[in-house]
Design a protein around this motif. Structure first.
Motif, short mmCIF file in Angstrom:
data_model
loop_
_atom_site.label_atom_id
_atom_site.label_comp_id
_atom_site.label_asym_id
_atom_site.label_seq_id
_atom_site.Cartn_x
_atom_site.Cartn_y
_atom_site.Cartn_z
N TYR A 159 25.19 29.08 29.03
CA TYR A 159 25.27 30.49 29.38
C TYR A 159 24.84 31.35 28.19
O TYR A 159 25.22 31.06 27.05
CB TYR A 159 26.70 30.86 29.78
CG TYR A 159 27.15 30.21 31.08
CD1 TYR A 159 26.99 30.86 32.30
CD2 TYR A 159 27.72 28.94 31.06
CE1 TYR A 159 27.40 30.26 33.48
CE2 TYR A 159 28.13 28.33 32.23
CZ TYR A 159 27.95 29.00 33.43
OH TYR A 159 28.35 28.40 34.62
N ILE B 187 24.93 34.53 25.66
CA ILE B 187 25.92 35.50 25.19
C ILE B 187 25.37 36.89 25.46
O ILE B 187 24.40 37.33 24.83
CB ILE B 187 26.20 35.31 23.68
CG1 ILE B 187 26.76 33.92 23.41
CG2 ILE B 187 27.19 36.37 23.20
CD1 ILE B 187 26.98 33.64 21.93
N GLU B 188 25.98 37.57 26.39
CA GLU B 188 25.57 38.92 26.74
C GLU B 188 26.73 39.87 26.48
O GLU B 188 27.84 39.44 26.11
CB GLU B 188 25.13 38.96 28.20
CG GLU B 188 23.93 38.05 28.47
CD GLU B 188 23.56 37.96 29.93
OE1 GLU B 188 22.37 37.75 30.23
OE2 GLU B 188 24.46 38.08 30.79
N PRO C 265 28.92 41.46 28.30
CA PRO C 265 30.23 41.20 28.92
C PRO C 265 30.84 39.85 28.54
O PRO C 265 32.02 39.63 28.80
CB PRO C 265 29.91 41.23 30.43
CG PRO C 265 28.55 41.81 30.55
CD PRO C 265 27.84 41.45 29.29
N THR C 266 30.06 38.94 27.96
CA THR C 266 30.56 37.58 27.72
C THR C 266 30.54 37.22 26.25
O THR C 266 30.27 36.07 25.88
CB THR C 266 29.73 36.56 28.51
OG1 THR C 266 28.35 36.67 28.13
CG2 THR C 266 29.87 36.79 30.00
N ARG C 267 30.84 38.16 25.40
CA ARG C 267 30.80 37.89 23.96
C ARG C 267 32.07 37.23 23.46
O ARG C 267 32.10 36.75 22.33
CB ARG C 267 30.53 39.19 23.19
CG ARG C 267 29.10 39.68 23.35
CD ARG C 267 28.83 40.92 22.52
NE ARG C 267 29.52 42.10 23.03
CZ ARG C 267 29.46 43.30 22.47
NH1 ARG C 267 28.75 43.47 21.37
NH2 ARG C 267 30.09 44.33 22.99
N ARG C 268 33.12 37.18 24.29
CA ARG C 268 34.38 36.57 23.87
C ARG C 268 34.73 35.38 24.77
O ARG C 268 34.22 35.25 25.89
CB ARG C 268 35.51 37.59 23.83
CG ARG C 268 35.33 38.60 22.70
CD ARG C 268 36.58 39.39 22.40
NE ARG C 268 36.40 40.17 21.17
CZ ARG C 268 36.70 39.74 19.95
NH1 ARG C 268 37.19 38.53 19.78
NH2 ARG C 268 36.50 40.51 18.90
N GLU D 193 33.04 33.63 33.28
CA GLU D 193 31.64 33.59 33.72
C GLU D 193 31.30 32.21 34.28
O GLU D 193 30.50 32.08 35.22
CB GLU D 193 30.72 33.93 32.54
CG GLU D 193 29.24 33.88 32.84
CD GLU D 193 28.78 35.03 33.73
OE1 GLU D 193 27.63 34.97 34.19
OE2 GLU D 193 29.57 35.98 33.95
N SER E 209 25.02 42.36 21.01
CA SER E 209 24.26 41.86 22.15
C SER E 209 22.79 42.19 22.03
O SER E 209 21.96 41.59 22.71
CB SER E 209 24.83 42.46 23.44
OG SER E 209 24.74 43.87 23.42
N SER F 9 37.40 34.21 26.55
CA SER F 9 37.98 34.32 27.90
C SER F 9 36.95 34.81 28.91
O SER F 9 36.91 34.34 30.05
CB SER F 9 39.19 35.26 27.88
OG SER F 9 38.81 36.58 27.50
N ALA F 10 36.09 35.74 28.48
CA ALA F 10 35.06 36.26 29.38
C ALA F 10 34.04 35.18 29.72
O ALA F 10 33.57 35.08 30.87
CB ALA F 10 34.37 37.47 28.76
N MET F 11 33.70 34.33 28.74
CA MET F 11 32.75 33.26 29.00
C MET F 11 33.34 32.21 29.95
O MET F 11 32.63 31.68 30.82
CB MET F 11 32.32 32.61 27.68
CG MET F 11 31.21 31.58 27.82
SD MET F 11 29.68 32.28 28.48
CE MET F 11 29.08 33.20 27.05
#
Length: 377
Positions: free
Chosen positions: A182, A184-185, A187-190, A197, A80, A192-194
Motif C-alpha cells: 500500500y 503511504i498517502e 490518510p494512511t501515514r500512521r 486501509e 505526503s 492504525s490508518a494503514m
C-alpha cells in the motif's frame, strides 16, 4: 469353601491389597501430591515447591511487555508531497511561442506522463537535463524545472504532480483482511490508518500483535494498545513491513480437570483461576482442590525474589502450590499469573485413589472366589 481354601483366599487378598495400595498397579493421570512434595529441594529433589501467597504473586506477576522503541516513536510523519525514489510523476509544460522546445506546432502544452524517479532520486527532462527530484516537493521541483527551461524558452509554465507514489509504500501481511503493498498517502501515514486501509485485522483483537519491521529494526505492540495509547500509533516510512499475528503463548493442563490439552492464551493476561475455567474447571468427581500445581522454569531474578535467596544461578525449576480450600485460596488463584509454557496440574483426591484400590482388590478377588466355589462343588 474348605478351611484351607479360606486361608488361601485371605492370603491372596492381603497380597493384592498390599500390591495395589503401594500404587504400582493403580491407573492414574500423574503423580500424587505427596510424590510432588518428595521432589522438593528440601527432600533432595531438583525443584523448589512454593505455596502461593501475596508476596509470591507479586514477584511472579510478569506479563509480556510490548512497545515500540524510541526510533519508531520519535519518527515524524512523512510529508505526503515529498518525492522519493521510485515515485511516478506527471509533468506538463506550457510555452509562450508557437514553435516551442517541447510543444508541436499549434499546441501550447506538452505532457510528459509517468516520469519515473530512478533509484538515485533523479528524473530526466528534455532540454532541462537530469534533475534531482527525490527529497523535493512537487512545488519545489516545478520551480527547478522552470528555472532550467527559462533560459531556452520564454516564460515557461510548468505543472508537476505526484501520481501513485510507488516509492513510499509499506507491505501489510498476516492476519489482515487484504494483504498487499500500500502507498503511504495523506490518510494512511500512521499505523492504525494503514491497518484500516488493508481491511482491518482478522484475528481476535484481544490477542492480536502488530510487528513493524523497518530496515534491521523491529518492534511489536498489542493491537488494542494502539487505541489505548495514541503514542503507539506511529508514523510509517517507505519500505516498512507490517505483520499481524495472533499471540502464540500457551500452557498445558493435566490431571483432574475438565480436559487435558495444550491451551492457547485467549487474553493478554491469564490468571490460574481463569486457566482452570478455560478448560472446564476441576473435575468434581476426581480433583483434589488442595493440590493445584503450576510447574515452571523460572528466570534467575524472579526465583531469587520468590525464595529470598541470592545464591541461585540460572533458571530454576519451580512448583507453585494453590490450595483452593483456604480462606484466601480463590483470591490467590485469581491473582496468580499463568505464563507461557506453564504446566497446570491438578492431583486426584485421596478418596479417589482409595476407591480405585478397593475396586482393584474386589475385582481381583472375584475370579479367585469363583474358582474356590467351583473347587468346593
Amino acid at each position: 469353601m474348605t478351611k484351607r481354601q479360606s486361608r488361601w483366599a485371605k492370603a491372596l487378598a492381603l497380597c493384592l491389597l498390599a500390591s495395589v495400595a503401594s500404587g504400582c498397579a493403580l491407573p492414574r493421570s500423574g503423580p500424587s501430591k505427596s510424590e510432588i512434595y518428595s521432589g522438593s529441594v528440601l527432600e533432595d529433589g531438583d525443584a523448589f515447591v512454593v505455596s502461593v501467597n501475596d508476596r509470591v504473586t507479586r514477584a511472579t506477576s510478569v506479563t509480556p511487555v510490548l512497545g515500540f522503541s524510541s526510533e519508531f516513536l520519535n519518527a515524524g510523519e512523512v510529508g505526503s508531497d515529498t518525492i522519493r525514489p521510485g515515485d511516478t510523476l506527471g509533468l506538463t509544460v506550457w510555452e509562450n511561442v508557437d514553435d516551442g522546445l517541447l510543444s508541436s506546432a499549434g499546441q501550447a502544452a506538452t505532457a510528459l506522463e509517468e516520469v519515473q524517479v530512478d533509484g538515485s532520486g533523479f528524473i530526466f527532462v528534455p532540454y532541462a537535463g537530469r534533475i534531482r527530484a527525490a527529497g523535493n516537493t512537487p512545488e519545489r521541483l516545478r520551480q527547478i524545472i522552470t528555472e532550467k527551461l527559462d533560459a531556452q524558452t520564454p516564460d515557461p509554465q510548468v505543472i508537476v504532480t505526484r501520481l501513485a507514489g510507488d516509492g513510499a509504500t509499506v507491505s501489510v501481511m498476516g492476519g489482515i483482511a487484504s494483504q498487499g503493498v500500500y502507498p503511504i498517502e495523506r490518510p494512511t501515514r500512521r499505523l492504525s490508518a494503514m491497518l484500516a486501509e488493508a481491511g482491518g485485522v482478522t484475528v481476535t483483537p484481544e490477542i492480536a500483535q502488530i510487528t513493524v519491521m523497518r530496515g534491521s529494526h523491529q518492534s511489536k505492540v498489542w493491537f488494542q494498545d494502539l487505541f489505548a495509547d495514541p503514542r503507539l500509533d506511529i508514523a510509517l516510512r517507505g519500505g516498512d513491513r507490517i505483520l499481524v499475528e495472533e499471540d502464540t503463548r500457551s500452557f498445558s493442563v493435566l490431571g483432574a480437570t475438565g480436559s487435558q490439552n495444550r491451551i492457547r492464551f485467549e487474553t493478554q493476561t491469564l490468571s490460574a483461576i481463569e486457566a482452570i475455567a478455560q478448560v472446564g474447571g476441576l473435575n468434581s468427581n476426581l480433583a483434589d482442590p488442595t493440590g493445584v500445581f503450576v510447574f515452571r522454569n523460572e528466570p534467575e531474578s524472579i526465583a531469587r525474589a520468590v525464595l529470598g535467596r541470592n545464591d541461585l544461578v540460572g533458571d530454576q525449576r519451580m512448583v507453585y502450590v494453590l490450595d483452593l480450600t483456604e480462606p484466601n485460596g480463590m483470591f490467590e488463584a485469581r491473582d496468580f499469573a499463568i505464563r507461557d509454557d506453564d504446566t497446570l496440574y491438578v492431583t486426584q483426591a485421596p478418596f479417589v485413589r482409595w476407591q480405585k484400590t478397593l475396586s482393584a482388590v474386589t475385582g481381583s478377588l472375584t475370579p479367585f472366589a469363583n474358582y474356590s466355589q467351583l473347587a468346593g462343588n
